[in-house]
Design a protein around this motif. Structure first.
Motif, short mmCIF file in Angstrom:
data_model
loop_
_atom_site.label_atom_id
_atom_site.label_comp_id
_atom_site.label_asym_id
_atom_site.label_seq_id
_atom_site.Cartn_x
_atom_site.Cartn_y
_atom_site.Cartn_z
N ALA A 58 0.78 -0.81 0.24
CA ALA A 58 -0.68 0.15 -0.28
C ALA A 58 1.11 1.15 -0.27
O ALA A 58 0.97 2.37 -0.71
N GLU A 59 1.91 1.36 0.84
CA GLU A 59 2.99 2.34 1.12
C GLU A 59 3.67 2.91 -0.48
O GLU A 59 3.31 3.78 -1.19
N ARG A 60 4.07 1.54 -0.91
CA ARG A 60 4.91 1.83 -2.92
C ARG A 60 3.55 2.24 -3.57
O ARG A 60 4.56 2.77 -4.40
N LYS A 61 1.91 1.05 -3.71
CA LYS A 61 1.38 1.68 -4.60
C LYS A 61 1.23 3.93 -4.08
O LYS A 61 1.20 4.33 -5.40
N GLU A 62 0.80 4.21 -2.78
CA GLU A 62 0.95 5.64 -2.55
C GLU A 62 1.47 6.48 -3.16
O GLU A 62 2.03 7.50 -3.45
N THR A 63 2.75 6.18 -2.62
CA THR A 63 4.52 6.65 -3.38
C THR A 63 4.11 6.85 -5.13
O THR A 63 4.34 8.28 -5.38
N ILE A 64 3.71 6.12 -5.80
CA ILE A 64 3.93 5.85 -6.80
C ILE A 64 2.84 6.80 -7.15
O ILE A 64 2.79 7.93 -8.37
N LYS A 65 1.76 6.47 -6.95
CA LYS A 65 0.70 7.44 -7.03
C LYS A 65 1.02 9.09 -6.48
O LYS A 65 0.21 9.89 -7.28
N ASN A 66 1.51 9.27 -5.30
CA ASN A 66 2.10 10.51 -5.49
C ASN A 66 2.94 11.82 -6.43
O ASN A 66 2.73 12.49 -6.83
N GLY A 67 3.20 10.35 -6.66
CA GLY A 67 4.74 10.63 -7.40
C GLY A 67 4.71 11.02 -9.09
O GLY A 67 5.03 12.10 -9.14
N TRP A 68 2.84 9.93 -9.02
CA TRP A 68 2.82 10.64 -10.97
C TRP A 68 1.95 11.74 -10.57
O TRP A 68 1.59 13.46 -11.39
N ALA A 69 1.24 12.50 -9.30
CA ALA A 69 0.32 13.38 -9.41
C ALA A 69 1.14 14.89 -9.31
O ALA A 69 0.49 15.66 -9.83
N ASN A 70 3.03 14.51 -8.64
CA ASN A 70 3.29 15.69 -8.44
C ASN A 70 4.85 15.54 -9.44
O ASN A 70 6.00 15.36 -9.23
N ARG A 71 4.22 15.59 -10.94
CA ARG A 71 5.63 14.91 -11.69
C ARG A 71 6.29 15.79 -12.14
O ARG A 71 7.22 15.42 -12.49
N LYS A 72 6.12 17.25 -12.42
CA LYS A 72 6.34 18.26 -12.36
C LYS A 72 8.06 18.06 -11.43
O LYS A 72 9.08 18.49 -11.86
N ALA A 73 7.79 17.65 -10.35
CA ALA A 73 8.82 17.96 -9.22
C ALA A 73 9.71 16.31 -9.09
O ALA A 73 10.66 16.29 -9.06
N THR A 74 8.89 15.16 -9.56
CA THR A 74 9.08 14.26 -9.30
C THR A 74 10.51 14.20 -10.75
O THR A 74 11.90 13.34 -10.86
N LEU A 75 10.38 14.51 -11.84
CA LEU A 75 11.19 14.68 -12.70
C LEU A 75 11.89 15.64 -12.99
O LEU A 75 13.50 15.51 -13.57
N ALA A 76 11.71 16.85 -12.42
CA ALA A 76 13.25 18.08 -11.94
C ALA A 76 13.83 17.41 -11.29
O ALA A 76 15.43 17.64 -11.73
N LYS A 77 13.38 16.12 -10.32
CA LYS A 77 15.07 15.39 -10.02
C LYS A 77 15.67 14.40 -11.04
O LYS A 77 16.88 14.50 -10.60
N LEU A 78 15.10 14.19 -11.97
CA LEU A 78 15.75 13.57 -12.72
C LEU A 78 17.04 13.95 -13.42
O LEU A 78 16.91 13.41 -14.35
N VAL A 79 16.79 15.68 -13.79
CA VAL A 79 17.63 16.08 -14.89
C VAL A 79 18.96 15.96 -14.57
O VAL A 79 19.15 16.26 -13.43
N PRO A 80 20.10 15.72 -15.43
CA PRO A 80 21.43 15.35 -15.37
C PRO A 80 22.16 16.68 -15.57
O PRO A 80 21.79 17.01 -15.15
N SER A 81 22.60 16.34 -14.46
CA SER A 81 23.87 17.68 -13.82
C SER A 81 24.32 18.56 -14.59
O SER A 81 24.63 16.95 -15.38
N HIS A 82 25.45 18.97 -14.25
CA HIS A 82 25.86 19.76 -15.05
C HIS A 82 27.59 18.82 -15.60
O HIS A 82 28.05 18.42 -16.38
N ILE A 83 27.67 17.78 -14.38
CA ILE A 83 29.09 17.65 -14.22
C ILE A 83 28.83 15.96 -15.08
O ILE A 83 29.13 15.68 -15.70
N ILE A 84 27.64 15.27 -15.01
CA ILE A 84 27.41 14.50 -15.76
C ILE A 84 27.25 14.67 -17.38
O ILE A 84 27.18 13.93 -17.78
#
Length: 109
Positions: A62-88
């Motif tokens: 249930a916790e995993r399902k809720e995390t996935i659901k919340n992550g998809w609802a806040n996809r801008k914040a989630t995808l912003a975390k996935l932006v590669p850094s300048h070093i990469i």
């Protein structure tokens, strides 16, 4: 097999090496599914420790399902975390340039 050889073989002339195990299997299945078992024998329900493990696993699912659901609802914040850094980005470009040099490709800037 002994009963088959004594009573059925003389009248039919068929060997019972295949038919008698089949008949035995059918009789065992019929007894298993048609006759009731005593209350003290048979299926034993799960113990408390097993029930606790099931509850823990259900909470984790249930916790995993809720995390996935919340992550998809806040996809801008989630995808912003996935932006590669300048070093990469720089290190991956350096790797591509080094590989191109080793393979003698002409590099056009």
């Amino acid at each position: 097999m002994l009963a088959w050889n004594r009573w059925i073989l003389p009248s039919t002339g068929m060997n019972g090496s295949f038919l008698s195990p089949v008949a035995n299997t059918l009789a065992m299945m019929a007894a298993h599914y048609l006759l009731k078992q005593p209350e003290s024998a048979g299926w034993v329900g799960p113990d408390d420790q097993f029930k606790q493990l099931q509850q823990v696993n259900a909470r984790k699912r249930a916790e995993r399902k809720e995390t996935i659901k919340n992550g998809w609802a806040n996809r801008k914040a989630t995808l912003a975390k996935l932006v590669p850094s300048h070093i990469i980005i720089c290190s991956s470009q350096d790797l591509i340039l080094q590989a191109a040099k080793k393979l003698d490709f002409k590099i056009v800037s």
